[in-house]
Write a protein that holds these residues in place. Structure first.
Motif, short mmCIF file in Angstrom:
data_model
loop_
_atom_site.label_atom_id
_atom_site.label_comp_id
_atom_site.label_asym_id
_atom_site.label_seq_id
_atom_site.Cartn_x
_atom_site.Cartn_y
_atom_site.Cartn_z
N ARG A 178 30.56 49.93 57.19
CA ARG A 178 31.04 49.00 58.27
C ARG A 178 30.65 47.74 57.99
NH1 ARG A 178 31.72 50.42 63.18
NH2 ARG A 178 29.96 50.09 64.16
N LEU A 179 29.72 47.59 56.80
CA LEU A 179 30.13 45.91 56.78
C LEU A 179 31.12 45.82 56.35
CD1 LEU A 179 26.56 46.36 54.97
CD2 LEU A 179 26.78 45.52 56.99
N VAL A 180 31.88 46.30 55.55
CA VAL A 180 33.50 45.88 55.38
C VAL A 180 33.70 45.27 56.87
CG1 VAL A 180 35.40 46.39 53.88
CG2 VAL A 180 32.55 47.11 52.55
N ASP A 181 34.39 46.15 57.06
CA ASP A 181 34.87 46.26 58.52
C ASP A 181 34.79 46.93 60.21
OD1 ASP A 181 37.16 46.10 60.06
OD2 ASP A 181 38.06 47.81 59.91
N PRO A 182 32.85 45.76 60.53
CA PRO A 182 32.36 45.62 61.33
C PRO A 182 32.93 46.82 62.12
CG PRO A 182 31.77 43.51 60.11
CD PRO A 182 33.78 44.15 59.62
N THR A 183 34.13 45.92 62.50
CA THR A 183 35.37 46.21 63.64
C THR A 183 36.18 47.62 63.97
OG1 THR A 183 37.00 45.02 63.56
CG2 THR A 183 35.34 43.88 64.78
N GLY A 184 35.64 48.67 62.66
CA GLY A 184 36.68 49.84 62.45
C GLY A 184 35.73 50.31 63.16
N ASP A 185 36.65 52.07 63.11
CA ASP A 185 36.24 53.02 64.00
C ASP A 185 34.96 53.74 63.52
OD1 ASP A 185 36.70 55.56 66.09
OD2 ASP A 185 37.97 56.49 65.16
N PRO A 186 34.20 53.70 64.80
CA PRO A 186 32.65 53.92 63.77
C PRO A 186 32.36 55.61 63.74
CG PRO A 186 32.19 53.31 66.12
CD PRO A 186 33.71 53.38 65.29
N THR A 187 33.73 56.81 64.41
CA THR A 187 33.75 58.24 64.39
C THR A 187 33.23 58.55 63.19
OG1 THR A 187 35.30 57.98 66.17
CG2 THR A 187 34.40 60.31 65.18
N ARG A 188 33.73 58.09 62.62
CA ARG A 188 32.62 58.57 60.75
C ARG A 188 31.50 58.56 59.94
NH1 ARG A 188 38.14 58.23 56.38
NH2 ARG A 188 39.58 59.88 57.20
N PHE A 189 31.51 57.40 60.12
CA PHE A 189 29.55 56.84 60.22
C PHE A 189 28.68 58.34 61.34
CE2 PHE A 189 26.10 53.44 60.35
CZ PHE A 189 25.35 53.68 59.61
N ALA A 190 29.55 58.11 62.60
CA ALA A 190 28.51 58.65 63.20
C ALA A 190 28.21 60.29 63.32
CB ALA A 190 28.73 59.02 64.87
N GLU A 191 29.30 61.03 62.11
CA GLU A 191 29.52 61.97 61.82
C GLU A 191 28.72 62.17 61.12
OE1 GLU A 191 33.92 62.55 61.00
OE2 GLU A 191 34.26 62.81 63.10
N ALA A 192 28.74 61.35 59.79
CA ALA A 192 27.38 61.28 58.62
C ALA A 192 26.25 61.63 59.32
CB ALA A 192 28.10 60.29 57.70
N LEU A 193 26.00 60.96 59.91
CA LEU A 193 24.75 60.88 61.17
C LEU A 193 24.24 62.27 61.52
CD1 LEU A 193 24.75 56.75 62.34
CD2 LEU A 193 23.05 57.80 60.94
N THR A 194 25.57 62.89 62.13
CA THR A 194 25.05 64.12 62.66
C THR A 194 25.01 64.86 61.94
OG1 THR A 194 26.86 64.07 64.17
CG2 THR A 194 26.29 66.10 64.40
N ASP A 195 25.90 64.83 60.37
CA ASP A 195 25.75 66.08 59.02
C ASP A 195 23.65 65.44 58.41
OD1 ASP A 195 27.43 67.36 58.92
OD2 ASP A 195 28.88 65.19 57.65
N LEU A 196 24.01 64.12 58.34
CA LEU A 196 22.54 64.37 58.26
C LEU A 196 21.25 64.49 58.49
CD1 LEU A 196 20.44 62.39 56.18
CD2 LEU A 196 20.19 60.61 57.83
N ALA A 197 21.46 63.88 60.41
CA ALA A 197 20.43 65.38 60.87
C ALA A 197 20.53 66.60 60.48
CB ALA A 197 20.93 64.57 62.43
N SER A 198 21.67 67.11 60.74
CA SER A 198 21.38 68.84 60.72
C SER A 198 20.97 68.79 59.72
CB SER A 198 23.47 68.90 60.33
OG SER A 198 24.06 68.92 61.43
N ARG A 199 20.86 68.36 58.18
CA ARG A 199 20.56 68.19 56.43
C ARG A 199 18.53 68.07 56.79
NH1 ARG A 199 24.36 69.64 56.59
NH2 ARG A 199 24.34 71.63 57.77
#
Length: 411
Positions: A178-199
């Motif tokens: 996200r720091l490299v490309d702040p304007t990129g699609d954040p979907t994968r970041f949201a998915e990673a956060l969702t996985d973290l919440a699950s764990r």
């Protein structure tokens, strides 16, 4: 073999793999091409990478059509070729391609419930990406994707702490991207956060899980506000999870807010084919009613839970509820019955009490190990209402059945 031929064959493989409308024809064409290129690869080294690409695409088409057992030997052959190419070259790009092949093999094995083998492939994939990075080929996207797969594999073999560590690292890598490309699609970041919440939830660290899910929901709200319908569906699921984690953390105002927003999002979503969206809206209403009750707002519960029941009932009567959703319907009916009893409306509460018993009878017939205790509890609740209403013989029968269930089965 000319470079033009190599490029043309690779383009053909990708084009065929993307043609979902004609999968049967594609499988035939790809299978014939794989056989031809496999023979050619025995004489021309240039054909080996093409064979690898074709195997990957063909395995992907089989996976897409739920033929994992057919995809598996293709995925294994693809990995074997990528390993040989990596061993023969110092170019770190080969390690990245090997990692991609291993990730697909891991996913195929997971579908076949071969979880320990799936984990081994996922671990090797992460190791290959790390080695590529160490050799001067930064591959943050590949590292994030493979860590995501790794945490799922670790979860599947009940290695929860290690799964959490992998999920945390995946979130960290996504943050770097996200720091490299702040304007990129954040979907994968949201998915990673969702996985973290699950764990985190797996380890009963509900407050931390809620924090991660709050961040995921914020990203998904941004996407949804930009007009992405897919993001709205994902947001609704994230809000359901946020409602659960905040409820388990006993932060009632946040739980009510999350559940209320989940209901609002689901109401405005266009219904897709099938009953999935109708079931999820009923479930969101059920969760909101439960959160309202836990938050000490009983005056708001009856209307919400009543709507949930109205939405669940026709689906149940048509046999369209999965066992888990039927159980949630039964608990919704039980919550409605409890609200009526607490308001002193025993006569009105009698019908939902009977309905709950009927629902649990059905569930207990299918899964007595899970639901006999629920049936016994529902019978006791029915007996209490019947007693208050003066129906003593029927109350005694319900009580006796509950006692019989308790004495005949360990619940």
């Amino acid at each position: 073999m000319s470079n033009e031929t190599v490029v043309a064959l690779n383009d053909l493989a990708q084009a065929l793999g993307d043609d979902e409308a004609h999968d049967d024809l594609v499988v035939g064409l790809l299978s014939d091409t794989v056989s031809m290129i496999r023979r050619l690869a025995m004489r021309h080294d240039q054909a080996v990478p093409i064979l690898a690409t074709l195997l990957d695409v063909l395995a992907g088409v089989h996976r897409r059509n739920l033929r994992a057992e057919v995809a598996l030997p293709l995925a294994e052959e693809h990995v074997a070729i990528r390993r040989s190419l990596t061993a023969a070259s110092a170019d770190p790009q080969h390690r990245v391609k090997q990692a991609r092949a291993l990730a697909e093999l891991s996913r195929t094995l997971s579908v076949l419930n071969r979880h320990h083998e799936s984990l081994a492939a996922a671990q090797e994939a992460v190791a290959q990406v790390r080695e590529a990075s160490a050799a001067g080929h930064p591959a943050l996207r590949e590292l994030a994707d493979n860590l995501s797969n790794l945490q799922r594999c670790l979860y599947s073999v009940a290695r929860s702490e290690e799964a959490l560590a992998a999920a945390q690292e995946a979130v960290g890598v996504e943050a770097q991207l996200r720091l490299v490309d702040p304007t990129g699609d954040p979907t994968r970041f949201a998915e990673a956060l969702t996985d973290l919440a699950s764990r985190l939830g797996d380890l009963e660290r509900y407050s931390a899980a809620a924090t991660a899910m709050q961040e995921a929901a914020a990203l998904l709200r941004q996407l949804a506000s930009e007009g992405s319908t897919d993001a709205q569906y994902i947001l609704a699921d994230a809000l359901d999870s946020l409602g659960y984690y905040t409820t388990m953390a006993e932060t009632w105002p946040e739980a009510v807010a999350a559940c209320r927003e989940a209901v609002a999002v689901r109401r405005r979503l266009p219904a897709r084919e099938g009953t999935h969206d109708a079931v999820r809206l009923a479930g969101a209403l059920h969760d909101l009613a439960s959160a309202l009750r836990d938050a000490g707002r009983p005056e708001q519960v009856a209307q919400v839970i009543g709507e949930a029941i109205v939405r669940y009932r026709p689906l149940s009567e048509a046999g369209l509820l999965a066992p888990g959703d039927l159980w949630r319907f039964a608990t919704a009916v039980g919550l409605y019955r409890l609200q009526l009893v607490e308001a002193g409306q025993h006569q009105t509460a009698l019908a939902p009490a009977r309905e709950q018993v009927t629902l649990y009878r059905h569930l207990a017939k299918e899964r007595p190990d899970r639901h006999l205790r629920h049936l016994a509890q529902a019978l006791e609740s029915l007996a209490d209402i019947l007693t208050v209403l003066g129906h003593h013989s029927e109350a005694a029968a319900a009580h006796a059945e509950a006692e019989s269930i308790r004495s005949s089965a360990p619940i």
